[in-house]
Design an enzyme around this catalytic site. Structure first.
Site, short mmCIF file in Angstrom:
data_model
loop_
_atom_site.label_atom_id
_atom_site.label_comp_id
_atom_site.label_asym_id
_atom_site.label_seq_id
_atom_site.Cartn_x
_atom_site.Cartn_y
_atom_site.Cartn_z
N CYS A 1 -11.00 -4.18 12.29
CA CYS A 1 -12.42 -4.17 11.93
C CYS A 1 -13.25 -5.02 12.90
CB CYS A 1 -12.60 -4.67 10.50
SG CYS A 1 -11.64 -6.15 10.11
N HIS B 1 -17.42 -9.83 7.53
CA HIS B 1 -17.35 -10.80 8.62
C HIS B 1 -18.75 -10.90 9.24
CE1 HIS B 1 -12.98 -10.22 8.57
NE2 HIS B 1 -13.11 -8.96 8.90
P1 NAD Z 1 -3.61 -2.47 1.76
O1 NAD Z 1 -2.52 -3.42 1.37
O2 NAD Z 1 -4.89 -2.52 1.03
O3 NAD Z 1 -3.07 -0.98 1.66
C1 NAD Z 1 -1.82 -0.61 2.15
C2 NAD Z 1 -1.22 0.41 1.19
O4 NAD Z 1 0.03 0.85 1.69
C3 NAD Z 1 -0.96 -0.18 -0.20
O5 NAD Z 1 -1.42 0.76 -1.16
C4 NAD Z 1 0.56 -0.32 -0.26
O6 NAD Z 1 1.06 -0.17 -1.56
C5 NAD Z 1 0.98 0.85 0.62
N1 NAD Z 1 2.33 0.69 1.19
C6 NAD Z 1 3.11 -0.41 1.30
N2 NAD Z 1 4.27 -0.10 1.91
C7 NAD Z 1 4.24 1.23 2.17
C8 NAD Z 1 5.14 2.14 2.76
N3 NAD Z 1 6.33 1.75 3.23
N4 NAD Z 1 4.79 3.45 2.84
C9 NAD Z 1 3.57 3.87 2.37
N5 NAD Z 1 2.68 3.05 1.80
C10 NAD Z 1 3.01 1.74 1.69
O7 NAD Z 1 -3.83 -2.68 3.32
P2 NAD Z 1 -5.13 -2.28 4.14
O8 NAD Z 1 -6.08 -3.40 4.06
O9 NAD Z 1 -5.56 -0.91 3.76
O10 NAD Z 1 -4.56 -2.30 5.61
C11 NAD Z 1 -3.92 -1.17 6.17
C12 NAD Z 1 -4.00 -1.28 7.68
O11 NAD Z 1 -5.38 -1.28 8.06
C13 NAD Z 1 -3.41 -2.57 8.27
O12 NAD Z 1 -2.90 -2.29 9.56
C14 NAD Z 1 -4.63 -3.47 8.39
O13 NAD Z 1 -4.49 -4.50 9.34
C15 NAD Z 1 -5.67 -2.46 8.82
N6 NAD Z 1 -7.05 -2.85 8.55
C16 NAD Z 1 -7.39 -3.48 7.39
C17 NAD Z 1 -8.71 -3.87 7.19
C18 NAD Z 1 -9.14 -4.60 5.95
O14 NAD Z 1 -10.06 -5.40 6.03
N7 NAD Z 1 -8.54 -4.38 4.82
C19 NAD Z 1 -9.67 -3.59 8.15
C20 NAD Z 1 -9.31 -2.89 9.31
C21 NAD Z 1 -7.98 -2.55 9.50
#
Ligand code: NAD
Length: 363
Positions: free
Chosen positions: A141, A220
C-alpha cells in the site's frame, strides 16, 4: 464471459479484489478460497462467490457451518486463466510451486519479497513493462502510494531528491491481534524498506524513506519533501497534475477535511467498495512549493489502494488492452472511481492570481 479469475486468500485484500474483479466487464470471478469457516466465508456465499478449500481447510468444518464448498484450491486452479494470491505475508511464496504446476499466471501481493515475481507492479508506474508477464507482485500500500505520486512528479519536473516520512497505521480495523496500541513506534531500519521497494518500480528514483507506526487503523500519512531538477512555476501546477491523474483525490480547502477521520467519513458517504478510498489523497492546502522544494502530505487507505492495481495487473499479464491508461480507465469506471461531477480546482480569482504572481505557494 471474460477471463476467468481465482482469488486465493479471502481476507482484507482478497475480498476487495474479488469484488473488484466481479465488477469488471472483461473478467469473471470463478471462485475464492477460505481455510476455515468465518463471517468472510459467509459473505462470499451470500454474494454468490463459489467457495473453495485452501491450505489445511477441513471440509467437515464448512459443512458443519452449512457453508457450501465448491471444491479444493487445486480444482479451482484448474478452472481459471489466472490467480490472484492474497494470502498472508510469505504464504504466497509457499504457494508458488502450486501455481507453477497448474501453469497459471499469478498476481502476488506486496507482503511477498520482490523476487517472488518477475516484476513488481504499479499501474501508473510501469504497466507497459508488465504486459505478458507470467507473475507480477502488486507492491504494498505505501509503495503503491509513493509510486503513483512518482509517476506524476518525475516525468514532469525530474526528482533530484525525495524524502518521505511514513506515519503508518498500527493495524487494519479488523486486526484485533494488533491492538490496542498506545505509542509511537519508530521503525529501526534506517532508511526504511519502502524506498528500495519504490525502486523496484522506478529503479533510478533518488528516494529515502523513514517510518513510524502510530495508534490508528484508518490510513497511513506520508510527509513528503521533494527537490525538483526543473521546478514547476507554482504549487497550483503540481496540484493540477495530481487532479488530472486518475487515482488521485485532492480535497479542496473549503471541504474542511482536517485529517484521515474526515477522509474516511467521505469514503463512507461515497460508498465505493467497502467504503474504501482507493485513490491517493492529497490536500490543496497540504502542498507547498518553495523554489525547487515541494512539501506535501498524502494519505493512503491501506486496505484498498492496491485493489484497482490488482485488476490492472490481470489485464497487463493477459494483455487484454493495449496500454495502462486504457486498463486504468476501464477498472476505475467499473469501480465507480473518478465519477464525481465536482471539480475541486479553485476558479481563477484574485486570490489565485495573487498566488500565481507571488511566491508560488498555496497557503
Ligand atoms: P489478511 O490476513 O486480512 O487476509 C489473508 C487471508 O488469507 C485470510 O482470510 C486468511 O485466512 C487466508 N489464508 C491464510 N492462509 C492461507 C492459505 N494457505 N491459503 C489460502 N488462504 C489463506 O491479510 P491481508 O491484509 O489481506 O494481506 C494479504 C496480502 O496483501 C499480504 O501480502 C499483505 O502484505 C498485502 N497487503 C496488505 C495490506 C493491508 O493493509 N491489509 C495492504 C496492501 C497489501
Amino acid at each position: 464471459m471474460g477471463v476467468r479469475v481465482a482469488v486465493n486468500g479471502f481476507g482484507t485484500i482478497g475480498k476487495r479484489v474479488a469484488d473488484a474483479v466481479a465488477k469488471q466487464p472483461d473478467m469473471e470471478l470463478v471462485g475464492v478460497t477460505k481455510t476455515r469457516p468465518s463471517f468472510e466465508g459467509r459473505r462470499a456465499v451470500e454474494k454468490g462467490y463459489p467457495l473453495y478449500l485452501a491450505g489445511n481447510g477441513d471440509r467437515a468444518a464448512f459443512e458443519a457451518a452449512r457453508l457450501p464448498v465448491a471444491g479444493t484450491l487445486a480444482e479451482l486452479l484448474s478452472e481459471v486463466d489466472i490467480v490472484v494470491d492474497a494470502t498472508p505475508d510469505g504464504v504466497g511464496r509457499q504457494n508458488r510451486a502450486l501455481y507453477e504446476s497448474a501453469n497459471l499466471p499469478v498476481v502476488y501481493q506486496g507482503g511477498e519479497k520482490a523476487d517472488v515475481a518477475e516484476v513488481s507492479f504499479c499501474a501508473l508506474g510501469n504497466y507497459a513493462a508488465c504486459r505478458g508477464k507470467r507473475s507480477l507482485r502488486v507492491v504494498s500500500c505505501n509503495t503503491t502510494g509513493i509510486a503513483r505520486a512518482a509517476s506524476v512528479l518525475e516525468p514532469r519536473w525530474g526528482v533530484e531528491h525525495w524524502e518521505v516520512t511514513l506515519v503508518r497505521r498500527a493495524g487494519d480495523p479488523a486486526e484485533t491481534n494488533r491492538g490496542p496500541v498506545n505509542g509511537i513506534m519508530p521503525t529501526f531500519r534506517l532508511p526504511s524498506h519502502h524506498g528500495p521497494d519504490v525502486n523496484t518500480i522506478f529503479p533510478d528514483l533518488p528516494i529515502a524513506t523513514t517510518a513510524v507506526v502510530v495508534p490508528t487503523t484508518l490510513m497511513h500519512v506520508h510527509v513528503n519533501h521533494v527537490r525538483f531538477r526543473r521546478p514547476p512555476g507554482d504549487a497550483v501546477e503540481i496540484l493540477d497534475a495530481f487532479r488530472a491523474t486518475p487515482r488521485f483525490h485532492v480535497f479542496a480547502e473549503w471541504e474542511h477535511v482536517d485529517g484521515t477521520p474526515q477522509v474516511m467519513e467521505y469514503a463512507r458517504d461515497r460508498g465505493i467498495g467497502f467504503n474504501d478510498m482507493m485513490e491517493n489523497v492529497l490536500w490543496e492546502n497540504g502542498l507547498r512549493l518553495d523554489g525547487r522544494d515541494a512539501y506535501f502530505f498524502q494519505a493512503i487507505h491501506q486496505e484498498s489502494i492496491v485493489v484497482p492495481e490488482n485488476v490492472d495487473a490481470i489485464r497487463a499479464m493477459l494483455d487484454l488492452v493495449p496500454d495502462g491508461p486504457t486498463s486504468i480507465a476501464r477498472t476505475d469506471r467499473a469501480l465507480g472511481l473518478g465519477a464525481s461531477p465536482i471539480t475541486t480546482r479553485p476558479t481563477e480569482g484574485p486570490a489565485m492570481a495573487h498566488r500565481r504572481r507571488g511566491r508560488a505557494t498555496l497557503k
